[in-house]
Motif scaffolding. Structure first.
Motif, PDB file in Angstrom:
ATOM      1  N   ARG A 178       0.857  -1.202   0.000  1.00  0.00           N
ATOM      2  CA  ARG A 178       0.000   0.000   0.000  1.00  0.00           C
ATOM      3  C   ARG A 178       0.888   1.246   0.000  1.00  0.00           C
ATOM      4  NH1 ARG A 178      -1.890   3.779   3.306  1.00  0.00           N
ATOM      5  NH2 ARG A 178      -0.903   2.922   5.159  1.00  0.00           N
ATOM      6  N   ILE A 179       1.948   1.219   0.800  1.00  0.00           N
ATOM      7  CA  ILE A 179       2.878   2.354   0.867  1.00  0.00           C
ATOM      8  C   ILE A 179       3.566   2.548  -0.490  1.00  0.00           C
ATOM      9  CG2 ILE A 179       4.936   3.273   2.025  1.00  0.00           C
ATOM     10  CD1 ILE A 179       2.392   3.100   3.833  1.00  0.00           C
ATOM     11  N   TYR A 180       3.901   1.437  -1.148  1.00  0.00           N
ATOM     12  CA  TYR A 180       4.518   1.508  -2.478  1.00  0.00           C
ATOM     13  C   TYR A 180       3.608   2.245  -3.458  1.00  0.00           C
ATOM     14  CZ  TYR A 180       6.638   0.072  -6.891  1.00  0.00           C
ATOM     15  OH  TYR A 180       7.220   0.072  -8.138  1.00  0.00           O
ATOM     16  N   SER A 181       2.321   1.918  -3.450  1.00  0.00           N
ATOM     17  CA  SER A 181       1.404   2.581  -4.393  1.00  0.00           C
ATOM     18  C   SER A 181       1.261   4.071  -4.067  1.00  0.00           C
ATOM     19  CB  SER A 181       0.046   1.876  -4.435  1.00  0.00           C
ATOM     20  OG  SER A 181      -0.620   1.982  -3.212  1.00  0.00           O
ATOM     21  N   VAL A 182       1.302   4.431  -2.778  1.00  0.00           N
ATOM     22  CA  VAL A 182       1.253   5.844  -2.399  1.00  0.00           C
ATOM     23  C   VAL A 182       2.529   6.552  -2.875  1.00  0.00           C
ATOM     24  CG1 VAL A 182       1.204   7.464  -0.450  1.00  0.00           C
ATOM     25  CG2 VAL A 182      -0.272   5.449  -0.419  1.00  0.00           C
ATOM     26  N   MET A 183       3.664   5.885  -2.727  1.00  0.00           N
ATOM     27  CA  MET A 183       4.936   6.479  -3.184  1.00  0.00           C
ATOM     28  C   MET A 183       4.925   6.719  -4.690  1.00  0.00           C
ATOM     29  SD  MET A 183       8.090   4.838  -1.039  1.00  0.00           S
ATOM     30  CE  MET A 183       9.390   5.944  -1.586  1.00  0.00           C
ATOM     31  N   THR A 184       4.416   5.741  -5.468  1.00  0.00           N
ATOM     32  CA  THR A 184       4.398   5.913  -6.926  1.00  0.00           C
ATOM     33  C   THR A 184       3.493   7.084  -7.315  1.00  0.00           C
ATOM     34  OG1 THR A 184       2.645   4.267  -7.174  1.00  0.00           O
ATOM     35  CG2 THR A 184       4.897   3.502  -7.477  1.00  0.00           C
ATOM     36  N   GLU A 185       2.459   7.299  -6.532  1.00  0.00           N
ATOM     37  CA  GLU A 185       1.533   8.406  -6.797  1.00  0.00           C
ATOM     38  C   GLU A 185       2.174   9.760  -6.481  1.00  0.00           C
ATOM     39  OE1 GLU A 185      -2.649   9.823  -4.796  1.00  0.00           O
ATOM     40  OE2 GLU A 185      -2.230   7.665  -4.832  1.00  0.00           O
ATOM     41  N   PRO A 229       6.861  10.494  -8.672  1.00  0.00           N
ATOM     42  CA  PRO A 229       7.040   9.828  -9.959  1.00  0.00           C
ATOM     43  C   PRO A 229       8.522   9.538 -10.206  1.00  0.00           C
ATOM     44  CG  PRO A 229       6.336  12.115 -10.252  1.00  0.00           C
ATOM     45  CD  PRO A 229       6.340  11.835  -8.788  1.00  0.00           C
ATOM     46  N   GLY A 230       8.792   8.353 -10.696  1.00  0.00           N
ATOM     47  CA  GLY A 230      10.175   7.952 -10.921  1.00  0.00           C
ATOM     48  C   GLY A 230      10.364   6.533 -10.441  1.00  0.00           C
ATOM     49  N   GLU A 231      11.600   6.073 -10.493  1.00  0.00           N
ATOM     50  CA  GLU A 231      11.898   4.694 -10.119  1.00  0.00           C
ATOM     51  C   GLU A 231      11.938   4.541  -8.599  1.00  0.00           C
ATOM     52  OE1 GLU A 231      15.455   1.493 -10.562  1.00  0.00           O
ATOM     53  OE2 GLU A 231      15.252   2.981 -12.159  1.00  0.00           O
ATOM     54  N   THR A 237      13.706   5.846  -3.062  1.00  0.00           N
ATOM     55  CA  THR A 237      13.638   6.658  -4.271  1.00  0.00           C
ATOM     56  C   THR A 237      14.298   8.001  -3.990  1.00  0.00           C
ATOM     57  OG1 THR A 237      12.154   7.416  -6.038  1.00  0.00           O
ATOM     58  CG2 THR A 237      11.375   7.725  -3.779  1.00  0.00           C
ATOM     59  N   SER A 238      14.332   8.847  -5.003  1.00  0.00           N
ATOM     60  CA  SER A 238      14.769  10.230  -4.817  1.00  0.00           C
ATOM     61  C   SER A 238      13.762  11.097  -5.550  1.00  0.00           C
ATOM     62  CB  SER A 238      16.173  10.443  -5.372  1.00  0.00           C
ATOM     63  OG  SER A 238      16.187  10.196  -6.753  1.00  0.00           O
ATOM     64  N   TYR A 239      13.606  12.334  -5.077  1.00  0.00           N
ATOM     65  CA  TYR A 239      12.639  13.221  -5.702  1.00  0.00           C
ATOM     66  C   TYR A 239      12.999  14.663  -5.385  1.00  0.00           C
ATOM     67  CZ  TYR A 239       8.233  15.462  -6.877  1.00  0.00           C
ATOM     68  OH  TYR A 239       7.286  16.287  -7.419  1.00  0.00           O
ATOM     69  N   GLY A 240      13.033  15.498  -6.406  1.00  0.00           N
ATOM     70  CA  GLY A 240      13.248  16.932  -6.214  1.00  0.00           C
ATOM     71  C   GLY A 240      14.474  17.248  -5.379  1.00  0.00           C
ATOM     72  N   ALA A 241      14.244  17.911  -4.243  1.00  0.00           N
ATOM     73  CA  ALA A 241      15.339  18.348  -3.374  1.00  0.00           C
ATOM     74  C   ALA A 241      15.737  17.285  -2.352  1.00  0.00           C
ATOM     75  CB  ALA A 241      14.945  19.639  -2.659  1.00  0.00           C
ATOM     76  N   MET A 242      15.231  16.052  -2.521  1.00  0.00           N
ATOM     77  CA  MET A 242      15.637  14.965  -1.632  1.00  0.00           C
ATOM     78  C   MET A 242      16.399  13.929  -2.450  1.00  0.00           C
ATOM     79  SD  MET A 242      12.630  14.378   1.137  1.00  0.00           S
ATOM     80  CE  MET A 242      11.156  14.565   0.166  1.00  0.00           C
ATOM     81  N   SER A 243      17.667  13.747  -2.108  1.00  0.00           N
ATOM     82  CA  SER A 243      18.495  12.809  -2.872  1.00  0.00           C
ATOM     83  C   SER A 243      18.179  11.363  -2.519  1.00  0.00           C
ATOM     84  CB  SER A 243      19.978  13.103  -2.660  1.00  0.00           C
ATOM     85  OG  SER A 243      20.307  12.967  -1.292  1.00  0.00           O
TER      86      SER A 243
END
Length: 104
Positions: free
Chosen positions: A16-23, A26-28, A38-44
């Protein structure tokens, strides 16, 4: 590392957490023995796992990102993720954290 209580009805299920993360991010997203990364924006790096029926989150900021727009968008996406994953708003999460500290 931060730990967040899950609201009643929000299962401590890594899928469930995985699906929230993908939402929200976006990214691998890599999966490794119950840990999502994962990484996103200003978080490496954003690392998420379930421990003692609580959501555990470890983040690493990317100090090279200085663009305010990117930082604001990253913060919003992270807050949205926490809300969708835990069921608690930012205000409620602060209240829960204060309760934990005071030992109520």
């Amino acid at each position: 590392m931060q730990q967040y209580k899950l609201k009643r009805g929000f299962k401590p299920d890594i899928d469930r957490i995985y699906s929230v993360m993908t939402e929200c991010f976006p990214g691998e997203i890599s999966r490794n023995e119950g840990t999502l990364e994962t990484s996103y924006g200003a978080m490496s790096n954003i690392k998420v796992w379930i421990e003692n029926k609580m959501l555990s989150v470890d983040t690493v900021s990317d100090k090279t990102v200085t663009d305010d727009q990117t930082v604001m968008q990253t913060n919003k996406a992270f807050r949205d993720f926490l809300y969708k994953a835990t069921g608690y708003t930012a205000k409620e999460r602060v209240k829960n954290a204060k309760k934990e500290v005071s030992g109520e």
